[in-house]
Design a protein around this motif. Sequence first.
Motif, PDB file in Angstrom:
ATOM      1  N   ASN A  54     -12.271 -88.227  43.263  1.00 32.62           N
ATOM      2  CA  ASN A  54     -10.868 -87.177  43.700  1.00 32.62           C
ATOM      3  C   ASN A  54     -11.135 -85.632  43.585  1.00 32.62           C
ATOM      4  OD1 ASN A  54     -10.568 -87.275  40.981  1.00 32.62           O
ATOM      5  ND2 ASN A  54      -8.484 -87.695  40.843  1.00 32.62           N
ATOM      6  N   PHE A  55     -10.357 -84.912  44.048  1.00 35.91           N
ATOM      7  CA  PHE A  55     -10.456 -83.580  44.253  1.00 35.91           C
ATOM      8  C   PHE A  55      -9.871 -83.087  42.700  1.00 35.91           C
ATOM      9  CE2 PHE A  55      -9.687 -84.735  48.784  1.00 35.91           C
ATOM     10  CZ  PHE A  55     -11.096 -84.394  49.224  1.00 35.91           C
ATOM     11  N   THR A  56      -9.089 -83.620  42.381  1.00 32.79           N
ATOM     12  CA  THR A  56      -8.282 -82.823  41.084  1.00 32.79           C
ATOM     13  C   THR A  56      -8.556 -83.626  39.746  1.00 32.79           C
ATOM     14  OG1 THR A  56      -6.235 -84.423  41.549  1.00 32.79           O
ATOM     15  CG2 THR A  56      -6.298 -82.606  42.605  1.00 32.79           C
ATOM     16  N   VAL A 161      -6.527 -89.751  46.970  1.00 38.61           N
ATOM     17  CA  VAL A 161      -5.500 -88.805  46.679  1.00 38.61           C
ATOM     18  C   VAL A 161      -4.229 -89.246  46.478  1.00 38.61           C
ATOM     19  CG1 VAL A 161      -4.210 -86.940  47.984  1.00 38.61           C
ATOM     20  CG2 VAL A 161      -6.624 -87.076  48.415  1.00 38.61           C
ATOM     21  N   VAL A 167      -2.660 -82.363  46.233  1.00 39.14           N
ATOM     22  CA  VAL A 167      -3.721 -81.459  45.384  1.00 39.14           C
ATOM     23  C   VAL A 167      -2.756 -80.507  44.651  1.00 39.14           C
ATOM     24  CG1 VAL A 167      -5.486 -82.116  46.614  1.00 39.14           C
ATOM     25  CG2 VAL A 167      -4.179 -79.860  47.200  1.00 39.14           C
ATOM     26  N   GLY A 170      -2.763 -76.282  44.862  1.00 32.55           N
ATOM     27  CA  GLY A 170      -3.935 -76.252  45.656  1.00 32.55           C
ATOM     28  C   GLY A 170      -4.912 -75.365  44.906  1.00 32.55           C
ATOM     29  N   LEU A 178      -7.291 -78.764  40.904  1.00 33.39           N
ATOM     30  CA  LEU A 178      -8.520 -78.755  41.585  1.00 33.39           C
ATOM     31  C   LEU A 178      -9.684 -78.578  40.822  1.00 33.39           C
ATOM     32  CD1 LEU A 178      -7.742 -77.203  45.148  1.00 33.39           C
ATOM     33  CD2 LEU A 178      -8.052 -79.503  44.554  1.00 33.39           C
ATOM     34  N   LEU A 182     -11.215 -76.717  47.281  1.00 33.24           N
ATOM     35  CA  LEU A 182     -10.882 -77.595  48.304  1.00 33.24           C
ATOM     36  C   LEU A 182     -11.892 -77.413  49.433  1.00 33.24           C
ATOM     37  CD1 LEU A 182      -9.471 -80.477  48.980  1.00 33.24           C
ATOM     38  CD2 LEU A 182      -7.903 -79.193  50.186  1.00 33.24           C
ATOM     39  N   VAL A 204      -3.619 -81.846  52.632  1.00 28.93           N
ATOM     40  CA  VAL A 204      -5.220 -82.306  52.322  1.00 28.93           C
ATOM     41  C   VAL A 204      -5.262 -83.269  53.485  1.00 28.93           C
ATOM     42  CG1 VAL A 204      -4.450 -84.303  50.665  1.00 28.93           C
ATOM     43  CG2 VAL A 204      -6.693 -83.071  50.542  1.00 28.93           C
TER      44      VAL A 204
END
Length: 337
Positions: A54-56, A161, A167, A170, A178, A182, A204
Amino acid sequence: MAVRDPAFWWTPPDRSGLASFCLAPLAAIYGAVAAARMRRPGVRAGAPVICVGNFTLGGAGKTPLAIWLARMLTDTGATPALLSRGYGGSLTGPVRVDPASHSARDVGDEPLLLARAAATIVSHDRVAGAAAAIDAGASTVIMDDGLQNSALAKDLTIAVVDGARGVGNGRVFPAGPLRAPLAAQMPHVDALMVIGDGGGARAVIDAASSAGARVFYGCLEPDRAALTSLHARKALAFAGIGNPEKFFATLGEAGIEAPVRRAFPDHHRYGAADAAALIAQADRDDLDLLTTEKDLARMAGDPQLANLAARAKALPVVLAVRDAAEFRGFVLSKIRR
């Protein structure tokens, strides 16, 4: 020690406040280092590697998706193995998880759940972990987390997500949730799995679509068999996961009354004082103790928590993928190349 996410992480950028603004210089440094690491070429494992990341920071639903993939691949006749860093555990590995002998203090809570679906290897060194999995007979390696780690080359990367939180503001840690900018992460992602309706993840989702990544949707559903026994009484619900509010919302959607809710930091290691306080309040208010499978796994093997573990019930959740046949075909096409 685990700490709670700052509230400003999950607010719109224009309302993130002074703290996020002041942390921006540190975030720029952290983000630049993380982005540079992601650009490094990885080592080929000798078998297909699927990364579920995951991004976060915090939970989004990676573990349920990793379990879904392992069971789907097993149904096709493949022999998947799950690979985890074993966050919260003391063993650096590579070691195969044995739920009968390992506790969360050894391997972390998530690997104990993963091991129910397929052979699970814990290894801080992901290249060595993948090699151990393949040596043990794995035909496909599924990484639970590792999007930002480039040590191991991936054949398919799926970013998970949370549909409600997206996110957040951001911004990159510590100014936001994050793990890297991103824009630096998106080129490494083949697909997005949005857990929930996606209303809070519009930005996202649009970014993924623009980058050519496929977007799929799923939701976490409570185990139907478990619900029958949990509806009888009101509960004191508690959770130490990335997003406790998601667990509490799931209870409400399932019709389980939880007038008392206690949120702890992600991967919270419960102590004797926590156990005593939870049990005392449940007894005082005549409530059942209800938690997540991860939290219950984290208590196993700790004599200080034996009473709490015996008293608490878990509500298992499973991932339901919308357009599952299409998603299955997409995954198989990527790893069979």
